[in-house]
Design a protein around this motif. Structure first.
Motif, mmCIF file in Angstrom:
data_model
loop_
_atom_site.group_PDB
_atom_site.id
_atom_site.type_symbol
_atom_site.label_atom_id
_atom_site.label_comp_id
_atom_site.label_asym_id
_atom_site.label_seq_id
_atom_site.Cartn_x
_atom_site.Cartn_y
_atom_site.Cartn_z
ATOM 1 N N ARG A 53 -34.499 -92.453 -67.239
ATOM 2 C CA ARG A 53 -35.778 -93.136 -67.449
ATOM 3 C C ARG A 53 -35.501 -94.634 -67.506
ATOM 4 N N ASP A 113 -31.741 -85.026 -68.986
ATOM 5 C CA ASP A 113 -31.491 -86.445 -69.184
ATOM 6 C C ASP A 113 -29.993 -86.706 -69.124
ATOM 7 N N GLY A 136 -38.634 -90.716 -65.581
ATOM 8 C CA GLY A 136 -37.865 -89.738 -66.342
ATOM 9 C C GLY A 136 -38.254 -88.305 -66.034
#
Length: 423
Positions: free
Chosen positions: A320, A287, A155
Motif C-alpha cells: 500500500r 501484505d 493495497g
C-alpha cells in the motif's frame, strides 16, 4: 559475515535464473498439439501481455496454415513482424494510447469473424494495463490512468483490482471473447495469477467472470477508492444501470505455463545444489510485511530440521503506497523487510525476491537479495534501511550494495519467486 553469505547469494541467483530459463514458452507450445484447427478456413490470433511476442511466434510456427490476421499488444515491437498482424506497444503499469487503440482494433477484428473462422486468444500477465478500453467511451485515457494509479497503490489484492477493472472495461471480464460471435475460439494462457483466480489473468478478457457489480462496488468502498477517482469514473461506477459482465458459451481454455512451472524449475535447481527444498505459497496476496514475517518464521522452524535449506514461495505480495514514495517494487520492499528482521542474527541466510517478468515496480530491477548484513552494510555506506523501508525506496539501497537482480524484460510473466536459503 558477508563472505559466508556470498555463496548463498550465488546459489539464490542461480536458482532464480535457472527457473526463468526452464519456464520456456516454446516448450509449453510443443506440449499442446494444434493439428485440430486445420479444417477452419481462416485462423486469427489476438496476443496480449508481457509474453505476447513469444506466444504469438510459437503459435505461428506450429500452425498448419498461415495466420489470416490478428494483432499483438506487447511491451515492445518485434525485430521481425508476422504478415497480417498489427503490433502495438501497450503501457504498463498504466495504459497508454496503444492500449486503447489495440483494444479497439481487436474488437473491430472480432466483430468481422464468422462461424468458419478460428481465433486464438494468447493471454499473459500485464495485459490489464496494456490492453484497455473503457466501457463508457466518454472516459478519457487520462481519467483511465488515474483509475489505474489509484488501484495499484490501494493495497487491494490483484484479484480485487481486476474485479474492478473487469466491470470498467469493454474488453475484460469475458467481453473480448463475446465480441467473437460465432467464430470458434481457444484461449491459451501464460498465467501470473493464482490458479483459483484464473479469470483475473489480464482481467479475464476471454473467460467467464464470476464477480458481480455489487462485489466491485464493495471493493471500491472497502479501500475508499472513489475518493481518488475523477468525477467521470465515480459517476460510471455509481450508475444504477451498470451492466454485469457477459455470460459466455464454453470454449477451450488451457494454461500453458503458471507459477507452478516456475516453482518446479526452481526446486529442481535447488535440489541439484543439494538443498532440502520446501514450497510454501500460503502468503500469496498477503501484505509484504506480513508475508515477510510468516516466511521467516517458517524458515527458522525448518532450519532446525535441515541446515542446508531452500524455502520457496510463489505468487505476489501487496504494497500500500503512500502519497510520497521512492523507487522500488513489491519484491524489493519484501526483501528489505526481511533484511530488517534478519539484521544482526548470527546465521548464514539470504532472501531473494524477484519478478519473473524482470520488472519490479518503478525500478530497473527484477528484485533484490537480502541477508543478515544488509542493514549493517547499508549503515556503513551512510544509508538508513528503516527509512528506505518506510519511504518505499528500496531500489537505491540495494543498488548501492550491489544486491539488485537486473534481468531486463524476460518476455514471460509467471508471478514472483521468493527464495530463502540457509547453510
Amino acid at each position: 559475515m558477508i563472505s559466508l553469505q556470498r555463496p548463498l547469494h550465488d546459489d539464490a541467483r542461480s536458482i532464480f535464473h535457472q527457473a526463468i530459463l526452464s519456464s520456456s514458452i516454446p516448450a509449453a507450445f510443443d506440449r499442446r498439439p494444434l493439428d485440430s484447427v486445420a479444417h477452419y478456413q481462416k485462423i486469427y490470433a489476438v496476443a496480449v501481455g508481457k509474453a505476447a511476442l513469444p506466444m504469438l511466434d510459437a503459435l505461428r510456427a506450429r500452425l498448419p496454415q498461415p495466420l489470416a490476421g490478428g494483432l499483438c499488444c506487447a511491451p515492445m515491437l518485434p525485430a521481425e513482424r508476422i504478415p497480417a498482424v498489427d503490433y502495438y506497444v501497450g503501457g504498463h503499469p498504466l495504459p497508454n494510447q496503444d492500449s486503447f487503440q489495440s483494444a479497439r482494433s481487436a474488437l473491430d477484428l472480432l466483430h468481422r469473424l464468422g462461424e468458419h473462422d478460428m481465433v486464438f486468444f494468447l493471454m499473459s500477465g500485464g495485459g490489464s494495463a496494456m490492453f484497455e478500453l473503457p466501457l463508457d467511451p466518454r472516459i478519457s485515457l487520462a481519467e483511465t490512468r488515474t483509475l489505474y494509479q489509484a488501484l495499484v497503490g490501494s493495497g487491494a489484492t490483484i484479484a480485487e483490482i481486476n474485479t474492478v477493472r473487469k466491470h470498467f472495461s469493454a474488453v475484460k471480464g469475458g467481453r473480448l471473447a463475446a465480441a467473437a460471435g460465432h467464430a470458434a475460439r481457444c484461449s491459451l494462457l501464460v498465467s501470473d495469477v493464482a490458479p483459483r483466480f484464473l479469470d483475473a489473468l489480464a482481467s479475464g478478457p476471454t473467460l467467464p467472470d464470476a464477480s458481480t457489480v455489487a462485489e466491485c462496488r464493495e471493493i471500491l468502498d472497502r479501500y475508499h477508492l472513489r475518493d481518488h477517482f475523477p468525477a467521470a469514473i465515480r459517476a460510471f461506477f455509481d450508475d444504477p444501470d451498470l451492466p454485469e459482465t457477459p455470460a459466455l458459451a464454453d470454449a477451450p481454455v488451457e494454461t500453458l505455463l503458471s507459477s507452478d512451472d516456475l516453482l518446479h524449475a526452481a526446486r529442481a535447481r535447488a535440489v541439484a545444489l543439494d538443498y532440502k527444498v520446501v514450497i510454501d505459497n500460503a502468503c500469496d496476496d498477503w501484505d509484504y510485511a506480513d508475508a515477510a514475517r510468516y516466511l521467516l518464521d517458517r524458515f527458522h522452524q525448518l532450519r532446525h530440521e535441515h541446515k542446508k535449506l531452500c524455502l520457496l514461495s510463489g505468487g505476489e505480495v501487496t504494497v500500500r503506497l503512500g502519497r510520497e514514495h521512492g523507487e522500488g517494487g513489491r519484491n524489493q520492499q519484501f526483501a528489505l523487510a526481511c533484511a530488517v528482521e534478519l539484521s544482526g542474527q548470527d546465521l548464514a541466510a539470504v532472501v531473494l525476491s524477484a519478478g519473473s517478468d524482470g520488472i519490479d515496480g518503478n525500478s530497473a530491477a527484477a528484485g533484490a537479495i537480502a541477508d543478515t548484513t544488509t542493514v549493517s552494510r547499508s549503515k556503513a555506506l551512510g544509508l538508513d534501511a528503516l527509512a528506505a523501508l518506510e519511504r518505499f525506496d528500496a531500489y537505491p539501497l540495494f543498488t548501492a550494495l550491489g544486491d539488485t537482480l537486473v534481468t531486463g524484460p524476460t518476455h514471460n510473466n509467471l508471478r514472483d519467486l521468493r527464495i530463502l536459503l540457509s547453510a
